[in-house]
Scaffold this motif. Structure first.
Motif, PDB file in Angstrom:
ATOM      1  N   LEU A 404       0.837  -1.207   0.000  1.00  0.00           N
ATOM      2  CA  LEU A 404       0.000   0.000   0.000  1.00  0.00           C
ATOM      3  C   LEU A 404       0.872   1.259   0.000  1.00  0.00           C
ATOM      4  CD1 LEU A 404      -3.096   0.606   0.282  1.00  0.00           C
ATOM      5  CD2 LEU A 404      -2.634   1.082   2.681  1.00  0.00           C
ATOM      6  N   LEU A 405       1.924   1.254   0.837  1.00  0.00           N
ATOM      7  CA  LEU A 405       2.801   2.425   0.908  1.00  0.00           C
ATOM      8  C   LEU A 405       3.515   2.647  -0.422  1.00  0.00           C
ATOM      9  CD1 LEU A 405       4.283   2.154   4.514  1.00  0.00           C
ATOM     10  CD2 LEU A 405       2.532   3.716   3.665  1.00  0.00           C
ATOM     11  N   LEU A 406       3.936   1.532  -1.062  1.00  0.00           N
ATOM     12  CA  LEU A 406       4.603   1.649  -2.377  1.00  0.00           C
ATOM     13  C   LEU A 406       3.639   2.253  -3.403  1.00  0.00           C
ATOM     14  CD1 LEU A 406       6.713  -1.601  -2.766  1.00  0.00           C
ATOM     15  CD2 LEU A 406       7.523   0.762  -2.692  1.00  0.00           C
ATOM     16  N   LEU A 407       2.404   1.816  -3.333  1.00  0.00           N
ATOM     17  CA  LEU A 407       1.375   2.327  -4.250  1.00  0.00           C
ATOM     18  C   LEU A 407       1.202   3.835  -4.071  1.00  0.00           C
ATOM     19  CD1 LEU A 407      -0.627   0.266  -5.862  1.00  0.00           C
ATOM     20  CD2 LEU A 407      -2.355   1.360  -4.454  1.00  0.00           C
ATOM     21  N   VAL A 408       1.125   4.249  -2.803  1.00  0.00           N
ATOM     22  CA  VAL A 408       0.926   5.673  -2.505  1.00  0.00           C
ATOM     23  C   VAL A 408       2.134   6.483  -2.964  1.00  0.00           C
ATOM     24  CG1 VAL A 408       0.757   7.303  -0.574  1.00  0.00           C
ATOM     25  CG2 VAL A 408      -0.686   5.289  -0.620  1.00  0.00           C
ATOM     26  N   MET A 409       3.344   5.954  -2.696  1.00  0.00           N
ATOM     27  CA  MET A 409       4.555   6.675  -3.107  1.00  0.00           C
ATOM     28  C   MET A 409       4.642   6.759  -4.628  1.00  0.00           C
ATOM     29  SD  MET A 409       6.977   5.200  -0.141  1.00  0.00           S
ATOM     30  CE  MET A 409       8.514   5.180  -0.974  1.00  0.00           C
ATOM     31  N   GLY A 410       4.270   5.645  -5.287  1.00  0.00           N
ATOM     32  CA  GLY A 410       4.272   5.626  -6.754  1.00  0.00           C
ATOM     33  C   GLY A 410       3.295   6.663  -7.299  1.00  0.00           C
ATOM     34  N   TYR A 411       2.142   6.788  -6.644  1.00  0.00           N
ATOM     35  CA  TYR A 411       1.130   7.756  -7.098  1.00  0.00           C
ATOM     36  C   TYR A 411       1.665   9.181  -6.937  1.00  0.00           C
ATOM     37  CZ  TYR A 411      -3.513   9.598  -7.989  1.00  0.00           C
ATOM     38  OH  TYR A 411      -4.579  10.257  -8.554  1.00  0.00           O
ATOM     39  N   TYR A 412       2.310   9.422  -5.796  1.00  0.00           N
ATOM     40  CA  TYR A 412       2.874  10.755  -5.525  1.00  0.00           C
ATOM     41  C   TYR A 412       3.917  11.113  -6.595  1.00  0.00           C
ATOM     42  CZ  TYR A 412       5.329  14.427  -2.963  1.00  0.00           C
ATOM     43  OH  TYR A 412       5.913  15.619  -2.599  1.00  0.00           O
ATOM     44  N   GLU A 413       4.796  10.151  -6.890  1.00  0.00           N
ATOM     45  CA  GLU A 413       5.846  10.409  -7.890  1.00  0.00           C
ATOM     46  C   GLU A 413       5.229  10.630  -9.278  1.00  0.00           C
ATOM     47  OE1 GLU A 413       8.860  11.199  -7.321  1.00  0.00           O
ATOM     48  OE2 GLU A 413       8.662  10.750  -5.187  1.00  0.00           O
ATOM     49  N   THR A 414       4.163   9.885  -9.593  1.00  0.00           N
ATOM     50  CA  THR A 414       3.500  10.081 -10.892  1.00  0.00           C
ATOM     51  C   THR A 414       2.949  11.500 -10.978  1.00  0.00           C
ATOM     52  OG1 THR A 414       2.787   7.792 -10.684  1.00  0.00           O
ATOM     53  CG2 THR A 414       1.785   9.047 -12.466  1.00  0.00           C
TER      54      THR A 414
END
Ligand code: HEM
Length: 458
Positions: A404-414
């Motif tokens: 979940l945290l990776l998903l959120v970080m990936g979204y932020y970077e996108t």
């Protein structure tokens, strides 16, 4: 000051005279209406500054949500005091006193309905007010601490609702509180003693009712009253943020509080009182059969505002679903104004044109993504079954949390890659997570049936 002279005076002079008369002149004015007016004006000018920003009066900026919270708290205090006269806080008599209130006391049902619906509405309006403040950057310096006060107020509002939930002592109350308090049990070390303290024993019983009654009618309302006073004082001191267009400077235009703000507040309050009265006259607060500790309903659901957490528990190890994930979210809420200090976008809904469409997309993705993940976990994903040699706090805890945290970080970077400012990217992540939580709550309330299996609501 006489009645005849009042209307002819310019507003500013009138205000100065009203204030002066209150400070200097201890003698009451000549007639009753004049005296009443001075007292009212003086009261209003203690709550509000003499002048307020004209653009901030625009309804679509604040939607009057802060004022509505104040109104609801006032209605709850008045109806709550009336209910005390009819209610008996003991397991033997509580349910019967609710039935008697509804059937034998003049306007008892209406008072109970008003109290019930106003309390539930306060949770919804509290969240909406928080969102209004968040999406208009209303927590930017110097208002950071007032945001923190606001988050504490929201917790108290939920606490007031939760403690009130038990008082009717019907099946709904008994089992929702049993489920709700069992979430606390998962706190490491202090979980069990804390739950015992709150329940006054190992399970929900007479001592729990006494504890919840005390919290509900005294401690929590007093804490809300104290924090609200501080909150409003800070709003007055810091002044409310001024709405503006992207890239513009906020306007300095001011108008006098009396009559511009006060007349709006009066109309708004009267409309809401009429709506609440009409709703409460026709829609009854729920009251099921008397509590039966020996017979648990299926499904046993928590109160609606905790259903998002109960749903999380179906997908995560209890320590993660009940404590770590909500704890991280709450910590993030408290820290938000200290992380996000973009003063430029203060007063602009969603910060910018880009912020606007990113918020819309994040909302959509949050809803669709959460539904997808719930279905995936329900019908296919089974990490504990696939990796039985690993402890469940890994397969159902750390692993999904890390994903979940990776998903959120990936979204932020996108979002950053799409040339968002830090503020816009954080807003997108906040919206994504919020939409996810609201979707979990909706699934928990409407789409969970017997044994908490997924069902259609109809
Ligand atoms: C009982 C609960 C609450 C009451 C009675 C209340 C009342 C108010 C009022 C009357 C205002 C003036 C502007 C407006 O109406 O929007 C205001 C502003 C504000 N509120 Fe609340 N509030 C409550 C809860 C909260 C919560 C839950 C938060 C957020 C976590 C919050 C944060 C703020 C902030 C930061 C401002 C200043 C916003 C600005 O200047 O634009 N409040 N509140």
């Amino acid at each position: 000051m006489t009645d005849e002279t009042l209307p002819q005076e310019p507003q500013a002079t009138l205000l100065t005279r009203v204030k002066d008369s209150v400070i200097r002149d201890p003698l009451p004015p000549a007639d009753d209406r004049g005296r009443m007016r001075v007292v009212m004006n003086s009261l209003i000018l203690h709550l509000h500054p003499a002048k307020v920003s004209k653009p901030a009066l625009k309804f679509t900026y604040t939607f009057g949500l802060g004022g509505l919270l104040l109104l609801l708290f006032t209605i709850l205090s008045i109806t709550g005091v009336l209910l005390i006269f009819a209610y008996t806080p003991s397991p033997d008599a509580a349910y019967a006193s609710m039935v008697a209130l509804q059937t034998e006391v003049y306007f008892g049902n209406l008072i109970r309905n008003l109290h019930h619906w106003s309390g539930n509405l306060m949770v919804v309006v509290g969240v909406l007010h928080l969102l209004r403040v968040f999406f208009t950057g209303g927590y930017a310096p110097p208002r950071e601490f007032n945001w923190v006060m606001g988050v504490m107020l929201l917790l108290l509002i939920v606490g007031a609702n939760f403690t009130g939930y038990l008082l009717p002592w019907d099946q709904l109350a008994y089992w929702a509180v049993t489920v709700g308090t069992s979430l606390l049990d998962y706190l490491p070390w202090i979980g069990e003693p804390l739950t015992r303290l709150l329940l006054g024993g190992p399970e929900v019983g007479a001592a729990t009712l006494t504890n919840f009654y005390g919290l509900h009618i005294a401690l929590i309302p007093l804490a809300i009253a104290a924090l609200v006073s501080f909150h409003i004082w800070r709003v007055r001191k810091d002044t409310i943020t001024v709405p503006k267009a992207i890239g513009e400077k906020p306007s300095n235009e001011k108008v006098t509080t009396i009559p511009h703000l006060v007349s709006l507040e009066l109309v708004f309050a009267l409309v809401w009182i009429a709506l609440l009265l009409a709703w409460s006259a026709f829609v009854n607060a729920p009251l099921e059969e008397a509590a039966n500790p020996a017979h648990s309903p299926n499904p046993a659901k928590a109160a609606w505002y905790f259903m998002g957490f109960q749903e999380l528990l179906l997908h995560f190890h209890p320590l993660f679903g009940a404590i770590i994930v909500p704890g991280l979210a709450l910590g993030g809420m408290f820290l938000l104004p200290y992380l996000n200090r973009d003063m430029e976008s203060e007063g602009v809904w969603f910060r910018s044109a880009q912020g606007r469409w990113q918020t819309g997309i994040s909302l959509l993705l949050g809803v669709v993504g959460t539904v997808g993940l719930v279905l995936l976990d329900e019908f296919w994903l089974d990490l504990p079954g696939w990796l039985p040699f690993l402890p469940s706090y890994l397969t159902n805890g750390w692993v999904p949390l890390a994903a979940l945290l990776l998903l959120v970080m990936g979204y932020y970077e996108t979002m950053k890659a799409l040339k968002s400012t830090t503020c816009e990217a954080r807003q997108a992540v906040f919206t994504l997570l919020l939409a996810g939580f609201v979707t979990l709550t909706v699934i928990g309330i409407f789409f969970r049936g017997e044994g908490m299996a997924l069902v259609w609501p109809w």
